[in-house]
Design a protein around this motif. Structure first.
Motif, PDB file in Angstrom:
ATOM      1  N   VAL A 138     -77.355  59.835   0.426  1.00  0.00           N
ATOM      2  CA  VAL A 138     -76.430  60.644   0.723  1.00  0.00           C
ATOM      3  C   VAL A 138     -75.727  60.512   2.080  1.00  0.00           C
ATOM      4  CG1 VAL A 138     -77.967  62.400  -0.213  1.00  0.00           C
ATOM      5  CG2 VAL A 138     -77.826  62.487   2.219  1.00  0.00           C
ATOM      6  N   THR A 139     -74.644  61.052   1.969  1.00  0.00           N
ATOM      7  CA  THR A 139     -73.702  60.925   3.182  1.00  0.00           C
ATOM      8  C   THR A 139     -72.755  62.005   3.495  1.00  0.00           C
ATOM      9  OG1 THR A 139     -71.962  59.547   4.447  1.00  0.00           O
ATOM     10  CG2 THR A 139     -71.331  60.095   1.954  1.00  0.00           C
ATOM     11  N   SER A 140     -72.582  62.229   4.706  1.00  0.00           N
ATOM     12  CA  SER A 140     -71.771  63.662   5.197  1.00  0.00           C
ATOM     13  C   SER A 140     -70.474  63.824   4.473  1.00  0.00           C
ATOM     14  CB  SER A 140     -71.385  63.509   6.610  1.00  0.00           C
ATOM     15  OG  SER A 140     -70.791  64.423   7.116  1.00  0.00           O
ATOM     16  N   TRP A 141     -70.323  65.017   4.037  1.00  0.00           N
ATOM     17  CA  TRP A 141     -69.003  65.640   3.310  1.00  0.00           C
ATOM     18  C   TRP A 141     -68.738  66.906   3.594  1.00  0.00           C
ATOM     19  CZ3 TRP A 141     -68.088  69.631  -0.123  1.00  0.00           C
ATOM     20  CH2 TRP A 141     -66.611  69.339  -0.833  1.00  0.00           C
ATOM     21  N   TRP A 142     -67.365  67.180   3.655  1.00  0.00           N
ATOM     22  CA  TRP A 142     -66.839  68.410   4.041  1.00  0.00           C
ATOM     23  C   TRP A 142     -65.793  68.826   2.715  1.00  0.00           C
ATOM     24  CZ3 TRP A 142     -68.065  72.342   7.314  1.00  0.00           C
ATOM     25  CH2 TRP A 142     -68.727  72.161   8.208  1.00  0.00           C
TER      26      TRP A 142
ATOM     27  N   ALA B 171     -73.703  62.831  -2.872  1.00  0.00           N
ATOM     28  CA  ALA B 171     -74.644  61.662  -3.299  1.00  0.00           C
ATOM     29  C   ALA B 171     -73.789  60.365  -3.444  1.00  0.00           C
ATOM     30  CB  ALA B 171     -75.070  61.973  -4.687  1.00  0.00           C
ATOM     31  N   MET B 172     -74.530  59.259  -2.789  1.00  0.00           N
ATOM     32  CA  MET B 172     -73.670  58.013  -2.759  1.00  0.00           C
ATOM     33  C   MET B 172     -74.078  57.209  -4.100  1.00  0.00           C
ATOM     34  SD  MET B 172     -74.819  57.150   1.235  1.00  0.00           S
ATOM     35  CE  MET B 172     -73.902  55.406   1.303  1.00  0.00           C
TER      36      MET B 172
ATOM     37  N   TRP C 225     -71.753  63.944  -6.885  1.00  0.00           N
ATOM     38  CA  TRP C 225     -72.025  65.172  -6.521  1.00  0.00           C
ATOM     39  C   TRP C 225     -72.007  65.597  -5.273  1.00  0.00           C
ATOM     40  CZ3 TRP C 225     -75.070  68.620 -10.059  1.00  0.00           C
ATOM     41  CH2 TRP C 225     -74.735  68.958 -11.279  1.00  0.00           C
ATOM     42  N   LYS C 226     -71.633  66.882  -4.880  1.00  0.00           N
ATOM     43  CA  LYS C 226     -71.704  67.254  -3.513  1.00  0.00           C
ATOM     44  C   LYS C 226     -72.984  68.198  -3.323  1.00  0.00           C
ATOM     45  CE  LYS C 226     -67.862  65.478  -2.783  1.00  0.00           C
ATOM     46  NZ  LYS C 226     -67.665  64.830  -4.191  1.00  0.00           N
ATOM     47  N   LEU C 227     -73.798  67.884  -2.304  1.00  0.00           N
ATOM     48  CA  LEU C 227     -75.055  68.600  -1.901  1.00  0.00           C
ATOM     49  C   LEU C 227     -75.057  69.649  -0.734  1.00  0.00           C
ATOM     50  CD1 LEU C 227     -76.639  64.998  -1.793  1.00  0.00           C
ATOM     51  CD2 LEU C 227     -76.495  66.563  -4.022  1.00  0.00           C
TER      52      LEU C 227
END
Length: 478
Positions: A105-109, A363-364, A378-380
């Motif tokens: 996973v990686t950061s997301w806004w 999700a990477m 997908w965003k988590l």
């Protein structure tokens, strides 16, 4: 400006159709039975209205708890802000996301943030990692503790100007005023009250658009936020230009604040940051650095009003510090170390009313969690609300008990007001000093009571008392 309703409806329909076709295509290779349980709500907006609410009535904690009960206490899916979202619940979910940062996973806004701050670097990009290193360097404890005296000055001046000789005050806007002034002082070395006040209202508008439905039309929260951000950005450009001149003429110090660091910092190619980049980075930093602390301070005042025995213990600890100092002597880093009980109280406040409801990841790659497939892209979402009030991790969870944070404190991944893992909030020490310095000054000068004992809590987008927490003030008598 008027918008033809028929045209707007057609545009929304076409966007919804495109989005639905794209989403179905992206999931065509995924067995639907393998996805987490849940529902996606309406086209485009999904369940965003349920999550955010309308008229400041949204309550993410209730949104999450209802779906944990209906679908799964470990993970469920929803749709927010145009995105398919998997909500990870409990300490296992927190641990999985925190420990798999930059692996799975990686950061997301939400895309609304990138509309407000277009130059915000993409997660894991060299620019993003460079920015984080810069922030960590400036926000490390030994650096911040050198500013404790300056923070004390800001708190004392704020109380003198806005609280003294008042029979009652409205806490939330005053807490915002304090934390905003403090951020400008420490980050940009600006302490002119007129200049700071000019920007304060604009920042409040920006915040309301950060977590919003990403539709940029006149009258929407996002549109207002973008315009407010442009106003702040224009002002910052003037500040940056002046700082460059002052640094050249040695009228400013290279280490006096984060602005000087940014002006003198080169990227990986040896190029100085542009004024536009610096302005956006300062905007995001102050946005993150003042409003969450405002909410924490507001709830601190709330709980100290409701729990006089806790207030008395906090004041007792803080008065010992007052007695150890010469008249007019400011707080220092050693004084902060003596505030152990006060910090436990602040931690319990943030357990019951976490200023940050949660944050997002992306999700990477495709991966499996708890037997469910999480598709790439997908965003988590994780939230402290899945553990902070859970009796399994905090017995008698509604009881205010600072002793929970004595010794080793709560079990790992159950108390997460600042996140965890590599992406833990870099401002945790700044927030601690911000809160403790204010707590010291407020309890040694005043006692207070709530005007509305049963004041409701709303989300706007942070949790705040519905009426702004009006209180009656009474000066302390020595």
């Amino acid at each position: 400006m008027e918008i033809n309703f028929t045209t707007l409806s057609m545009v929304i329909f076409l966007i919804a159709l495109t989005f639905k076709l794209f989403r179905n295509k992206s999931l065509s290779s995924i067995d639907p039975s393998k996805l987490p349980p849940g529902r996606t709500g309406w086209p485009i907006i999904g369940e965003s209205l349920d999550f955010l609410g309308t008229g400041r009535s949204g309550h993410p904690e209730k949104f999450i708890n209802d779906r944990m009960h209906t679908f799964s206490s470990q993970i469920f899916r929803t749709s927010l802000f145009y995105e398919s979202i998997a909500v990870f619940c409990g300490p296992m979910g927190n641990k999985f996301l925190f420990s798999n940062e930059n692996k799975l996973v990686t950061s997301w806004w939400p895309r609304s943030l990138y509309k407000i701050v277009p130059s915000q670097p993409v997660a894991n990009s060299p620019e993003a990692m460079s920015m984080r290193k810069l922030l960590l360097r400036f926000l490390k404890p030994e650096t911040l503790h050198s500013f404790v005296g300056a923070m004390d000055c800001v708190a004392k001046q704020h109380l003198k100007t806005c609280w003294e000789n008042k029979s009652q005050v409205l806490v939330y806007p005053l807490a915002k005023s304090y934390t905003f002034a403090l951020a400008w002082k420490l980050f940009v070395s600006i302490d002119d009250p007129i200049e700071v006040a000019k920007l304060s209202d604009a920042f409040s508008v920006v915040l309301c658009g950060v977590i919003s439905i990403p539709i940029d039309l006149p009258g929407t929260s996002l549109n207002k936020s973008i315009r407010a951000a442009n106003f702040i950005r224009k002002h910052l450009h003037e500040v940056i230009k002046k700082r460059k001149i002052d640094l050249e003429n040695k009228k400013a110090s290279p280490t006096q604040d984060i602005l000087s660091h940014m002006v003198l910092t080169c990227d990986d190619n040896g190029q100085f940051l542009s004024e536009a980049d610096i302005a956006d980075k300062i905007l995001v930093l102050i946005l993150a650095g003042h409003d969450t602390a405002s909410a924490a301070i507001t709830f601190l005042i709330k709980y100290l009003a409701e729990l006089p025995h806790i207030y008395n213990e906090v004041r007792k600890e803080q008065m010992e510090i007052v007695k150890s100092k010469a008249p007019g002597e400011l707080l220092n880093s050693e004084d902060i170390k003596m505030m152990k009980y006060s910090w436990n109280v602040a931690c319990e406040v943030m357990r019951l009313a976490p200023p940050v409801q949660g944050t997002f990841r992306e999700a990477m790659t495709d991966f499996t969690y708890q037997g469910h497939t999480i598709p790439k892209g997908w965003k988590l979402y994780w939230s402290g609300n899945t553990t902070h009030r859970n009796a399994k991790y905090f017995p008698d969870p509604e009881r205010f008990d600072p002793s929970r944070f004595e010794g080793n404190g709560p079990a790992p991944y159950t108390y997460v007001p600042f996140g965890g893992g590599p992406r833990m909030c870099p401002g945790i020490e700044y927030a601690k000093l911000d809160i403790l310095v204010f707590m010291h000054n407020i309890v040694t000068k005043f006692k207070w009571e709530k005007i509305y004992p049963d004041e409701k809590i709303v989300i706007d987008p942070l949790p705040i008392p519905a009426k702004g927490l009006p209180i009656r003030l009474q000066p302390q008598v020595y």
